[in-house]
Every structure is written in structure tokens, then in C-alpha cells.
Enzyme design. Structure first.
Site, PDB file in Angstrom:
ATOM      1  N   SER A  57       0.838  -1.189   0.000  1.00  0.00           N
ATOM      2  CA  SER A  57       0.000   0.000   0.000  1.00  0.00           C
ATOM      3  C   SER A  57       0.883   1.253   0.000  1.00  0.00           C
ATOM      4  CB  SER A  57      -0.949  -0.054   1.202  1.00  0.00           C
ATOM      5  OG  SER A  57      -2.031   0.806   1.020  1.00  0.00           O
ATOM      6  N   ASP A  68      -8.755  -6.002  -5.027  1.00  0.00           N
ATOM      7  CA  ASP A  68      -8.328  -4.847  -4.248  1.00  0.00           C
ATOM      8  C   ASP A  68      -8.813  -3.549  -4.894  1.00  0.00           C
ATOM      9  OD1 ASP A  68      -7.068  -3.062  -2.604  1.00  0.00           O
ATOM     10  OD2 ASP A  68      -5.040  -3.479  -3.341  1.00  0.00           O
ATOM     11  N   HIS A  97      -5.932  -6.824  -0.884  1.00  0.00           N
ATOM     12  CA  HIS A  97      -4.882  -5.843  -0.645  1.00  0.00           C
ATOM     13  C   HIS A  97      -3.585  -6.516  -0.181  1.00  0.00           C
ATOM     14  CE1 HIS A  97      -3.912  -1.660  -0.513  1.00  0.00           C
ATOM     15  NE2 HIS A  97      -3.655  -1.624   0.789  1.00  0.00           N
TER      16      HIS A  97
END
Length: 500
Positions: free
Chosen positions: A181, A437, A462
Site C-alpha cells: 500500500s 483490491d 490488498h
């Protein structure tokens, strides 16, 4: 960014202290191998002890006058359990917006890869998060918070890597950075900004485009919706219908019924309260889409296996749409069943990130970053998505940030600093994304060159590929991890032949 973002309290395993290394027991299970190879092994019964340490880090890398050479204590976790000292690579996690212990605990692939390739493991905590607060309890005051920037964080990592290599006798050991991320974004930026220090980067679920203001602001919540719609189109319709019923009651100012339907601790009394309720509800669906793993997890709170599936089953089997919506968001906010009512303003805080900042000090830090360099003017509209119309324009962002932090955002700065979508001259970066995601389409989805490699994980949520191996893993993530391991091994091999 809602992940990073640890919005539910988790018990920390670390002892307090600033001056000595502390062993931290984190259980990762892998086969012990005496001979190093590129083979990634599945988890078995083996514990791994990280040591918690603190690095004397420069407060301000770019201004010699403001604070001189003042320092703060930056936390990092380290283990040399698998390291072939002086020869094996260094795997360095570029910590993101939260306590580094949680990222270490949920990045078991790095441990498996370290065991296979004889690597030293370091997880570095991002300044202003976790225990790495440059000014202690005053870190989020103005102007102290002004040293919270992407550039300062990258310089922290560059200095830490350089000095630890010298200290540990790893001067010639290639460094590969990893991140998920926002942490994945930082890994990309490290390879771009410090290629003399970093030989390659694995950027998992890194939305480097959408957070630089590139793309459609409707995309994110459209993709959250798509996750639920893929499971069952009727699920989208049910959620959308529930929000429309809520909107009708709000227009009628039937606040008592709204309180009853959603088990709210206090009766709403204004459009502001309804806006807060809508954000609270929407945030739960964001979390379930991001964390749609095929097994139960305890990352950013507790989630059942396949939370999107569980959510849709609740929505479609309820007798009333609004009570079904209430029970569905309970997957996120009330997984223990202990809450008897929802306190909207304590469970969810609106901020400059429409996907959620979380709660506590970490949320202050991320809010500030979303007000300065990280651009996330995402919106829902109830047309391309199933959520109520909640615009978040550049003007709204500017007004909020000016009121909250006394800053005016500079749109386009992240793109200018870190190349945006013009990455063709970069090298040695893996961009991995999962089709489940909602952040995926904000990142790099196609390979840009033989050394800028995009990997797609059709059944992946994710940064699933950074997680430890699990019997429930889909074949696509097993294949992705194998490919990532092979590429990284080649980078390490090549780097050993090149002078650093």
C-alpha cells in the site's frame, strides 16, 4: 488510505524502552533450511524472534539551520536468524502509516523469502507513526508536524540502511525494499530516489497513480462496489437500496427511526450527523473489500474469511434492508458482538482521506499527509457505485486542511517529485496488484519494461502476496510469490556483480 490505518486497537507485543534491544516473539512458521535456495517453503512450526531497536535519526535532513543535527529515536525490528552474514541480501520493509509491529506480523512472505535466500530482515517504522514520534506527545502540534513528509521518510530509510550496513558488516550486501500500500509506494520511491542504495523494490498494492492525483476520482468506490457486485449483483442492489432508504428518512428528518434502525448510541439531529453516518457505513465496505482474504485475519481488526461473501449473505438474507446494512457493517465495527450501540463519532473520524484515516495518533499523521502530499479526492455518487453521493473536491480538501492543519495542499507535487506515470527510465521494480483490491486500478497494472514488472493476482485482495503462505491461498498468489522470488534472486545476483 484505509489500511494503513489501524483503526481497531490491537495488543502490542513490544516492551517499552528506548536504549536497549528487546526480543519480540512473532510466530512465523517455515521449514528451516541449511542450504539457501530460491525455493519458498510453506509455514510449519518455527518461531522467529525480531529484536526491537532504536536508531538515532536526523530530525530534518534538508535544513541545517532549523534543528541543526537534532535527532529522534526511530524504531525498527531486525532479525539475522536466516542471514548469511556479509553475503546474503538485506530485505528492508519501508514502514507505512501505522505501528511497524503490525506490518511485520502481516508480511510473512518476507520471512519465507529470507529463509530461502539467506537474508537479513529489517522492518523500519515511518516517522510520526507507532513509537517513532520525533517530538513525543507534541509531534502533532504545529509547526512540529511539518517534518512529516515523504521526502523525510525516504531519507530516514536511506540513512538507516547505509549506517546499519556498516555497523553489521553488510557493506556489499544488496538491499531489496518491500512495502504494501503506502509502504509499497515508498518502496517505489526508494528505488527511484536512492538507486545507489536500493537494488530493487517489491511494491505490493501500491496506488502510486491515484494518490498522485491521476485517474478518475470515482474509480475507488466504483471498484469497492464491483467486489460486492461480482459476488452477486443483487448484493449491490440491496446495499444501494438500503442507502436510498436511509436518505429518504433523512430528508423526512425521521431521526428516531434512523437511530433505531442502525442501533446508534445517540439520535442524529442534523445533516452533519447523517453525513457522518454515511461515511461510517461506507468505510466498513471499503475495509471488507480491501481485506477480502480467503481466511480469517487480524490485520486492522478481525475479519472472517471472505468478508465480502459474508457481507452479501447478510445483506441478502435480512428481513429489512436498513437493519441488514447495520448487521453487515458489524463485521467491521462489532466483530466481537460486545457493542450494544454505535457511537458514530468515536468509531469513525472523517478526514482528508475519504477511504479512512483510522483512529488515534496514527490517524493524525495520515490526515496530515493526506492534506499535504498524498492526494485522495475520491468520491462516491450512487450512480457508478452503491454508496450515497459524497463528493470530496479539491476545494473541499483545501478548506478542510486549512482549518485542521493550517496548510494548503499542493496538487501535483507527488507526481513532480516521483514521476507519476512517467516511470519508463526507472528499473528493478515489481508492481503487484490483486483484482479484488479497490486500490489496484490506482497503481501500475501493465509491465512498462523488462525490469518494471506488473504482476496481477486475480483472486488477490490488498497486498495478499506479502502475507505468509496459507493452505487457503489461491493458486494465483502462489504463482505470483514464486515469480517475485525468482526476480528478486536475479536482482541480488546481478547487484553482487555491480559496484555500489
Amino acid at each position: 488510505m484505509a489500511t494503513l490505518w489501524l483503526f481497531l486497537g490491537l495488543t502490542l507485543l513490544f516492551l517499552r524502552g528506548k536504549t536497549e534491544a528487546r526480543p519480540v516473539c512473532m510466530r512465523f512458521t517455515v521449514f528451516k533450511k541449511e542450504n539457501y535456495s530460491n525455493e519458498i517453503t510453506s509455514h510449519r512450526d518455527l518461531s522467529l524472534d525480531f529484536k526491537e531497536k532504536y536508531f538515532k535519526q536526523i530530525l530534518d535532513h534538508f535544513n541545517y539551520n532549523s534543528l541543526g543535527n537534532g535527532t529522534y529515536d526511530q524504531r525498527y525490528l531486525i532479525t539475522d536468524k536466516y542471514w548469511k552474514k556479509g553475503y546474503g541480501p538485506i530485505f528492508f520493509y519501508t514502514g507505512n502509516e501505522g505501528d511497524i509491529s503490525e506490518f511485520a506480523r502481516n508480511s510473512g512472505f518476507m520471512v519465507e523469502l529470507a529463509a530461502a535466500q539467506g537474508a537479513l530482515l529489517i522492518f523500519a517504522e515511518h516517522r510520526y507513526y507507532g513509537k517513532s514520534l520525533p517530538f513525543g506527545k507534541n509531534s502533532f502540534k504545529i509547526p512540529e508536524v511539518g517534518l512529516l513528509t515523504v521526502e523525510q521518510a525516504l531519507a530516514d530509510y536511506a540513512v538507516m540502511i547505509t549506517e546499519l550496513k556498516e555497523e553489521l558488516g553488510g557493506q556489499t550486501c544488496p538491499v531489496i525494499v518491500f512495502g504494501g500500500s503506502y509502504g509499497g509506494m515508498l518502496s517505489v520511491y526508494m528505488r527511484i530516489r536512492y538507486p545507489n542504495i536500493v537494488a530493487g523494490a517489491l511494491a505490493a498494492s501500491a496506488p502510486i497513480l491515484s494518490t498522485a492525483g491521476l485517474g478518475d476520482p470515482r474509480q475507488f468506490f466504483q471498484d469497492v462496489t464491483a467486489d460486492f457486485e461480482k459476488f452477486n449483483p443483487a448484493c449491490r442492489n440491496a446495499v444501494q437500496g438500503a442507502f436510498q432508504k436511509l436518505n429518504t428518512l433523512a430528508q423526512q428528518k425521521d431521526y428516531i427511526r434512523i437511530q433505531s434502525a442502525f442501533s446508534l448510541c445517540k439520535t442524529p439531529s442534523s445533516p452533519k450527523d447523517i453525513h457522518q453516518l454515511n461515511g461510517f457505513l461506507r468505510n466498513a465496505f471499503t475495509m471488507m473489500a480491501m481485506l477480502d482474504y480467503p481466511y480469517s485475519t487480524h490485520f486492522m481488526g478481525s475479519m472472517p474469511a471472505f468478508p465480502v461473501k459474508v457481507a452479501c449473505e447478510i445483506m441478502l438474507n435480512g428481513t429489512d434492508l436498513m437493519s441488514a446494512l447495520r448487521d453487515t457493517v458489524g463485521i467491521v465495527y462489532n466483530n466481537t458482538g460486545e457493542l450494544t450501540c454505535y457511537d458514530l463519532y468515536s468509531l469513525y473520524v472523517e478526514c482528508a482521506d475519504p477511504t479512512g484515516c483510522g483512529l488515534g495518533f496514527n490517524s493524525y499523521a495520515w490526515d496530515y499527509q493526506a492534506c499535504t502530499e498524498i492526494e485522495m479526492c475520491f468520491e462516491s455518487n450512487n450512480v457508478t457505485d452503491m454508496f450515497p453521493a459524497m463528493p470530496f473536491t479539491e476545494q473541499q480538501r483545501e478548506q478542510y486542511c486549512s482549518n485542521r492543519w493550517g496548510v494548503v495542499p499542493r496538487p501535483g507535487w507527488l507526481k513532480t517529485q516521483f514521476w507519476g506515470n512517467d516511470l519508463s527510465t526507472a528499473s528493478n521494480i515489481i508492481f503487484s496488484n490483486g483484482d479484488l483490491d479497490p486500490w489496484a486500478n490506482g497503481g501500475i497494472r501493465k509491465s512498462l519494461s523488462p525490469s518494471l514488472i506488473a504482476i496481477t493476482i486475480p483472486e488477490g485482495a490488498h497486498h495478499l502476496d506479502l502475507r505468509e503462505s496459507n493452505p487457503a491461498d489461491p493458486e494465483s498468489v502462489i504463482v505470483a510469490r514464486k515469480k517475485e522470488a525468482e526476480i528478486i534472486a536475479q536482482w541480488v545476483k546481478t547487484a553482487r556483480k555491480e559496484p555500489f
